[in-house]
Write a protein that holds these residues in place. Structure first.
Motif, PDB file in Angstrom:
ATOM      1  N   ASP A  64       0.856  -1.176   0.000  1.00  0.00           N
ATOM      2  CA  ASP A  64       0.000   0.000   0.000  1.00  0.00           C
ATOM      3  C   ASP A  64       0.901   1.239   0.000  1.00  0.00           C
ATOM      4  OD1 ASP A  64      -1.648   2.201   0.752  1.00  0.00           O
ATOM      5  OD2 ASP A  64      -3.106   0.819   1.614  1.00  0.00           O
ATOM      6  N   THR A 139      -4.177   9.056  -0.412  1.00  0.00           N
ATOM      7  CA  THR A 139      -5.125   7.953  -0.516  1.00  0.00           C
ATOM      8  C   THR A 139      -4.778   7.148  -1.758  1.00  0.00           C
ATOM      9  OG1 THR A 139      -6.707   9.268  -1.816  1.00  0.00           O
ATOM     10  CG2 THR A 139      -6.979   9.277   0.585  1.00  0.00           C
ATOM     11  N   ARG A 141      -4.004   2.745  -2.929  1.00  0.00           N
ATOM     12  CA  ARG A 141      -3.031   1.670  -2.746  1.00  0.00           C
ATOM     13  C   ARG A 141      -1.817   1.860  -3.652  1.00  0.00           C
ATOM     14  NH1 ARG A 141      -3.636  -3.837  -1.291  1.00  0.00           N
ATOM     15  NH2 ARG A 141      -5.894  -3.565  -1.164  1.00  0.00           N
ATOM     16  N   GLU A 144      -1.010   6.635  -5.833  1.00  0.00           N
ATOM     17  CA  GLU A 144      -1.681   7.365  -4.765  1.00  0.00           C
ATOM     18  C   GLU A 144      -1.706   8.859  -5.037  1.00  0.00           C
ATOM     19  OE1 GLU A 144       2.653   7.001  -4.137  1.00  0.00           O
ATOM     20  OE2 GLU A 144       1.053   5.648  -4.762  1.00  0.00           O
ATOM     21  N   ARG A 181      -4.105  -4.501  -9.861  1.00  0.00           N
ATOM     22  CA  ARG A 181      -5.222  -5.446  -9.937  1.00  0.00           C
ATOM     23  C   ARG A 181      -6.009  -5.456  -8.627  1.00  0.00           C
ATOM     24  NH1 ARG A 181      -5.701  -8.625 -14.258  1.00  0.00           N
ATOM     25  NH2 ARG A 181      -3.919  -8.994 -15.657  1.00  0.00           N
ATOM     26  N   ALA A 182      -5.304  -5.386  -7.522  1.00  0.00           N
ATOM     27  CA  ALA A 182      -5.997  -5.337  -6.230  1.00  0.00           C
ATOM     28  C   ALA A 182      -6.824  -4.063  -6.112  1.00  0.00           C
ATOM     29  CB  ALA A 182      -4.987  -5.427  -5.093  1.00  0.00           C
ATOM     30  N   ALA A 183      -6.264  -2.952  -6.570  1.00  0.00           N
ATOM     31  CA  ALA A 183      -6.991  -1.678  -6.509  1.00  0.00           C
ATOM     32  C   ALA A 183      -8.207  -1.698  -7.418  1.00  0.00           C
ATOM     33  CB  ALA A 183      -6.055  -0.532  -6.896  1.00  0.00           C
ATOM     34  N   ASP A 185      -9.895  -4.359  -8.307  1.00  0.00           N
ATOM     35  CA  ASP A 185     -10.882  -5.239  -7.671  1.00  0.00           C
ATOM     36  C   ASP A 185     -11.682  -4.483  -6.611  1.00  0.00           C
ATOM     37  OD1 ASP A 185     -10.128  -7.358  -9.247  1.00  0.00           O
ATOM     38  OD2 ASP A 185      -8.817  -8.269  -7.731  1.00  0.00           O
ATOM     39  N   GLU A 186     -11.005  -3.581  -5.920  1.00  0.00           N
ATOM     40  CA  GLU A 186     -11.675  -2.805  -4.879  1.00  0.00           C
ATOM     41  C   GLU A 186     -12.553  -1.701  -5.447  1.00  0.00           C
ATOM     42  OE1 GLU A 186      -8.405  -1.377  -2.610  1.00  0.00           O
ATOM     43  OE2 GLU A 186      -7.976  -3.307  -1.665  1.00  0.00           O
ATOM     44  N   ASP A 187     -12.177  -1.165  -6.613  1.00  0.00           N
ATOM     45  CA  ASP A 187     -12.897  -0.030  -7.197  1.00  0.00           C
ATOM     46  C   ASP A 187     -12.951  -0.198  -8.713  1.00  0.00           C
ATOM     47  OD1 ASP A 187     -14.110   2.385  -7.622  1.00  0.00           O
ATOM     48  OD2 ASP A 187     -12.398   3.626  -7.065  1.00  0.00           O
ATOM     49  N   ASN A 190     -13.418   2.728 -11.420  1.00  0.00           N
ATOM     50  CA  ASN A 190     -12.486   3.846 -11.433  1.00  0.00           C
ATOM     51  C   ASN A 190     -11.668   3.841 -12.727  1.00  0.00           C
ATOM     52  OD1 ASN A 190     -10.287   5.609 -11.004  1.00  0.00           O
ATOM     53  ND2 ASN A 190     -10.412   5.324  -8.808  1.00  0.00           N
TER      54      ASN A 190
END
Length: 346
Positions: A64, A139, A141, A144, A181-183, A185-187, A190
């Motif tokens: 992060d 803000t 991951r 930023e 990819r993780a970001a 998946d979260e949004d 975007n």
């Protein structure tokens, strides 16, 4: 007596022994402190940072970037934070004075710096918010961004970056993709994250994945009444991916939808000319129809000129690179004198 505001260079780093001293040495004369937040180096990063005059703190890497940057900002605790990366360094003559002036300037705005990215074959320009009042935090991951509602002021601070050179890229391969990819998946809605994922794929010549990501970003943006500052860069990069995939017709269809939106972008017209030239080379029977469009695209680059104010703008696409390509077309179509005059003018 006037207030004196304290400034600090703030860096997060891991295994940056090859570049950390270059950064610290370039900024050290113009700030009050250097803070390096080490996130788990196994090389000489810590020793070299301390030898260059930095205070080193430690933070465990938790996939992060915002968390690491915010921990570094907390540790720095200055009135002004100048946030740079270990593979960047201060260049030019005015930047030092601009940083020194922060000591007499109230931290009431966000300062942008001019970043010059060096990559294999050229340089690209962008402006990034990297000079922050002490209370501002990040803000995201990855890729930023500082969260704020403050006015933004362009500072005469120029910074070079060589993290996209081939010898540096292999070290980062896979890391950013995993975080992006993780970001996503979260949004997943975007578009900025999809754009950044496409950029990461294209850097490693994974053009099919890049096109899918760029298309995802574009689909989420085209219905909006306004477009982000990085739209021209997305369009140019997408055209390059489509060219690399030999999807020339798809690229042309997409480009036609962007002629008005990107009317002042030399990067767009340069990428369009490049795509059309590749198409003509692959399908010579189309050359008669395509060559005038190729010529027109590169002439438009020269009409616009350089636009370093546009995010991602590649130096030369509004001048020497477009002139070189146009001269080749003129020679190939029996106009050597025009080509010679163009080369002489440039």
């Amino acid at each position: 007596m006037s207030t004196r505001w304290r400034s600090c260079l703030v860096v997060i780093a891991r295994n940056e022994a090859a570049t950390i001293a270059r950064l610290l040495t370039s900024v050290r004369p113009f700030v009050d402190e250097l803070l390096v937040m080490d996130t788990g180096s196994t090389d000489d990063t810590v020793r070299l940072a301390e030898a260059a005059g930095a205070r080193v703190a430690h933070f465990p890497w938790i996939n992060d970037f915002a968390a690491a940057r915010n921990a570094a900002l907390d540790a720095a605790g200055a009135d002004w934070h100048i946030v740079l990366d270990a593979d960047e360094w201060l260049v030019g003559e005015g930047g030092g004075a601009a940083l020194e002036a922060l000591r007499d300037t109230a931290p009431e705005f966000i300062g942008t710096i001019a970043l010059q990215d060096h990559f294999d074959g050229g340089t690209a320009q962008s402006r990034l918010s990297r000079v922050l009042p002490g209370h501002i935090r990040y803000t995201g991951r990855i890729h930023e961004q500082p969260a704020h509602d403050l006015p933004v002021r362009a500072l005469d601070v120029h910074v070079a970056h060589d993290g996209y050179l081939p010898e540096r890229l292999h070290v980062k391969q896979g890391r950013n993709e995993e975080l992006l990819r993780a970001a996503v998946d979260e949004d997943p809605a975007n578009p900025y994250l999809w754009y950044q994922l496409g950029k990461d794929f294209s850097v490693y010549d994974r053009f099919a994945a890049a096109e899918a990501a760029f298309a995802n970003a574009a689909d989420r943006l085209t219905s909006l009444p306004f477009l982000p500052a990085w739209w021209n860069d997305l369009v140019a990069r997408r055209l390059f991916s489509l060219k690399s995939l030999k999807r020339h017709a798809d690229g042309m269809v997409f480009a036609e939808t962007q002629l008005q939106r990107c009317a002042d972008s030399p990067d767009f017209f340069f990428a369009l000319g490049d795509l059309l030239l590749d198409w003509a080379a692959d399908e010579p029977q189309r050359a008669e129809a395509l060559v005038p469009m190729i010529e027109g695209a590169w002439r438009r680059c020269l009409e616009i000129g350089e636009r370093p104010d546009m995010p991602g703008a590649v130096e030369g696409r509004g001048s020497r690179l477009a002139a070189y390509n146009l001269a080749l077309v003129l020679e190939a179509t029996g106009r050597p004198e025009e080509a010679k005059a163009l080369r002489g003018a440039r």
